[in-house]
Design a protein around this motif. Structure first.
Motif, PDB file in Angstrom:
ATOM      1  N   LEU A  20      14.390 -50.794  22.691  1.00 53.28           N
ATOM      2  CA  LEU A  20      14.005 -51.487  24.017  1.00 53.28           C
ATOM      3  C   LEU A  20      13.739 -52.879  23.520  1.00 53.28           C
ATOM      4  O   LEU A  20      14.137 -53.898  24.281  1.00 53.28           O
ATOM      5  CB  LEU A  20      13.181 -50.744  24.891  1.00 53.28           C
ATOM      6  CG  LEU A  20      12.771 -51.352  26.198  1.00 53.28           C
ATOM      7  CD1 LEU A  20      14.121 -51.327  26.941  1.00 53.28           C
ATOM      8  CD2 LEU A  20      11.807 -50.752  26.957  1.00 53.28           C
ATOM      9  N   ASP A  23      16.632 -54.585  22.555  1.00 52.09           N
ATOM     10  CA  ASP A  23      17.474 -54.958  23.476  1.00 52.09           C
ATOM     11  C   ASP A  23      17.163 -55.936  24.482  1.00 52.09           C
ATOM     12  O   ASP A  23      17.833 -56.650  25.093  1.00 52.09           O
ATOM     13  CB  ASP A  23      17.865 -53.571  24.288  1.00 52.09           C
ATOM     14  CG  ASP A  23      18.829 -52.602  23.450  1.00 52.09           C
ATOM     15  OD1 ASP A  23      19.442 -52.934  22.512  1.00 52.09           O
ATOM     16  OD2 ASP A  23      18.663 -51.555  23.992  1.00 52.09           O
ATOM     17  N   GLN A  33      24.112 -52.700  30.063  1.00 57.23           N
ATOM     18  CA  GLN A  33      22.909 -52.196  30.535  1.00 57.23           C
ATOM     19  C   GLN A  33      22.979 -50.960  31.351  1.00 57.23           C
ATOM     20  O   GLN A  33      22.047 -50.083  31.178  1.00 57.23           O
ATOM     21  CB  GLN A  33      22.441 -53.552  31.341  1.00 57.23           C
ATOM     22  CG  GLN A  33      22.105 -54.552  30.579  1.00 57.23           C
ATOM     23  CD  GLN A  33      21.502 -56.001  31.478  1.00 57.23           C
ATOM     24  OE1 GLN A  33      21.913 -55.716  32.693  1.00 57.23           O
ATOM     25  NE2 GLN A  33      20.583 -56.807  31.034  1.00 57.23           N
ATOM     26  N   SER A  34      23.983 -50.833  31.913  1.00 58.27           N
ATOM     27  CA  SER A  34      24.160 -49.679  32.987  1.00 58.27           C
ATOM     28  C   SER A  34      24.363 -48.347  32.024  1.00 58.27           C
ATOM     29  O   SER A  34      24.053 -47.373  32.507  1.00 58.27           O
ATOM     30  CB  SER A  34      25.209 -49.823  33.879  1.00 58.27           C
ATOM     31  OG  SER A  34      26.505 -49.933  33.274  1.00 58.27           O
ATOM     32  N   ARG A  36      23.339 -48.291  28.852  1.00 57.22           N
ATOM     33  CA  ARG A  36      21.772 -47.832  28.372  1.00 57.22           C
ATOM     34  C   ARG A  36      20.845 -47.314  29.325  1.00 57.22           C
ATOM     35  O   ARG A  36      20.417 -46.292  29.110  1.00 57.22           O
ATOM     36  CB  ARG A  36      21.197 -49.157  28.021  1.00 57.22           C
ATOM     37  CG  ARG A  36      19.947 -49.089  27.130  1.00 57.22           C
ATOM     38  CD  ARG A  36      20.230 -48.354  25.960  1.00 57.22           C
ATOM     39  NE  ARG A  36      18.767 -48.182  25.155  1.00 57.22           N
ATOM     40  CZ  ARG A  36      18.626 -47.293  24.400  1.00 57.22           C
ATOM     41  NH1 ARG A  36      19.527 -46.248  24.207  1.00 57.22           N
ATOM     42  NH2 ARG A  36      17.487 -47.208  23.795  1.00 57.22           N
ATOM     43  N   ILE A  37      20.992 -47.558  30.669  1.00 58.55           N
ATOM     44  CA  ILE A  37      20.057 -47.182  31.850  1.00 58.55           C
ATOM     45  C   ILE A  37      20.502 -45.356  31.825  1.00 58.55           C
ATOM     46  O   ILE A  37      19.691 -44.772  31.923  1.00 58.55           O
ATOM     47  CB  ILE A  37      20.262 -47.780  33.091  1.00 58.55           C
ATOM     48  CG1 ILE A  37      19.683 -49.144  33.053  1.00 58.55           C
ATOM     49  CG2 ILE A  37      19.594 -46.954  34.171  1.00 58.55           C
ATOM     50  CD1 ILE A  37      19.813 -50.096  33.990  1.00 58.55           C
ATOM     51  N   ALA A  38      21.892 -45.198  31.901  1.00 54.32           N
ATOM     52  CA  ALA A  38      22.306 -43.975  31.980  1.00 54.32           C
ATOM     53  C   ALA A  38      21.929 -42.978  30.786  1.00 54.32           C
ATOM     54  O   ALA A  38      21.437 -41.721  31.056  1.00 54.32           O
ATOM     55  CB  ALA A  38      23.978 -43.768  32.217  1.00 54.32           C
ATOM     56  N   GLU A  39      21.904 -43.556  29.665  1.00 54.26           N
ATOM     57  CA  GLU A  39      21.643 -42.801  28.591  1.00 54.26           C
ATOM     58  C   GLU A  39      20.069 -42.736  28.483  1.00 54.26           C
ATOM     59  O   GLU A  39      19.580 -41.482  28.169  1.00 54.26           O
ATOM     60  CB  GLU A  39      21.790 -43.756  27.210  1.00 54.26           C
ATOM     61  CG  GLU A  39      21.417 -43.260  25.759  1.00 54.26           C
ATOM     62  CD  GLU A  39      21.772 -44.005  24.645  1.00 54.26           C
ATOM     63  OE1 GLU A  39      20.953 -44.178  23.728  1.00 54.26           O
ATOM     64  OE2 GLU A  39      22.801 -44.889  24.769  1.00 54.26           O
ATOM     65  N   LEU A  40      19.267 -43.485  28.780  1.00 55.39           N
ATOM     66  CA  LEU A  40      17.678 -43.452  28.858  1.00 55.39           C
ATOM     67  C   LEU A  40      17.306 -42.090  29.956  1.00 55.39           C
ATOM     68  O   LEU A  40      16.445 -41.442  29.914  1.00 55.39           O
ATOM     69  CB  LEU A  40      16.969 -44.646  29.230  1.00 55.39           C
ATOM     70  CG  LEU A  40      17.116 -45.663  28.373  1.00 55.39           C
ATOM     71  CD1 LEU A  40      16.464 -46.986  28.492  1.00 55.39           C
ATOM     72  CD2 LEU A  40      16.312 -45.282  26.944  1.00 55.39           C
ATOM     73  N   CYS A  41      18.193 -42.317  31.298  1.00 53.49           N
ATOM     74  CA  CYS A  41      17.854 -41.394  32.152  1.00 53.49           C
ATOM     75  C   CYS A  41      18.273 -39.945  31.507  1.00 53.49           C
ATOM     76  O   CYS A  41      17.501 -38.944  32.158  1.00 53.49           O
ATOM     77  CB  CYS A  41      18.858 -41.502  33.543  1.00 53.49           C
ATOM     78  SG  CYS A  41      18.135 -42.978  34.375  1.00 53.49           S
ATOM     79  N   LYS A  44      15.377 -38.761  29.498  1.00 56.61           N
ATOM     80  CA  LYS A  44      14.203 -38.535  30.170  1.00 56.61           C
ATOM     81  C   LYS A  44      14.539 -37.259  30.818  1.00 56.61           C
ATOM     82  O   LYS A  44      13.386 -36.481  30.751  1.00 56.61           O
ATOM     83  CB  LYS A  44      14.162 -39.640  31.239  1.00 56.61           C
ATOM     84  CG  LYS A  44      12.847 -39.235  32.346  1.00 56.61           C
ATOM     85  CD  LYS A  44      12.745 -40.253  33.458  1.00 56.61           C
ATOM     86  CE  LYS A  44      12.068 -39.601  34.398  1.00 56.61           C
ATOM     87  NZ  LYS A  44      13.093 -38.894  35.477  1.00 56.61           N
TER      88      LYS A  44
END
Length: 109
Positions: A20, A23, A33-34, A36-41, A44
């Motif tokens: 992070l 990045d 970015q989207s 990466r957000i999906a990967e982070l979700c 989680k």
């Protein structure tokens, strides 16, 4: 085993923090970015599931310890009673000697 899992999760969290930080320093496209957000979700959600499994496992272990404590207390009480009975039933040296028995016989006659 649980300690190993927590260590792995800690390392993963550190990697995510470093990722992070790196990045944030570079410009990213909205698509990246989207993703990466999906990967982070997804990560989680995986961690949330693992925490739920860990909680269930810990509850089971705690229940087993409670049962152990109850059984240990019961056995300890039974052992104490057993030792008391043995101590009370043990004849004293005077009662067990032959001379003492002869005296008792003469007294009874």
């Amino acid at each position: 085993e649980l300690e190993n899992q927590l260590t792995v999760k800690s390392k993963t969290l550190d990697e995510l923090k470093q990722s992070l930080a790196s990045d944030g320093s570079a410009e990213q496209t909205p698509e990246a970015q989207s993703l990466r957000i999906a990967e982070l979700c997804e990560m989680k959600d995986s961690i949330v599931n693992q925490v739920a499994q860990l909680k269930a496992s810990m509850e089971s272990i705690l229940e087993q310890w409670r049962a152990y404590d109850e059984i240990y207390a019961e056995i300890s009480l039974m052992t104490t009673r057993y030792l008391y009975c043995i101590d009370q039933c043990k004849p004293s040296e005077e009662e067990a000697s032959l001379e003492a028995l002869k005296k008792q016989v003469k007294t009874l006659q």
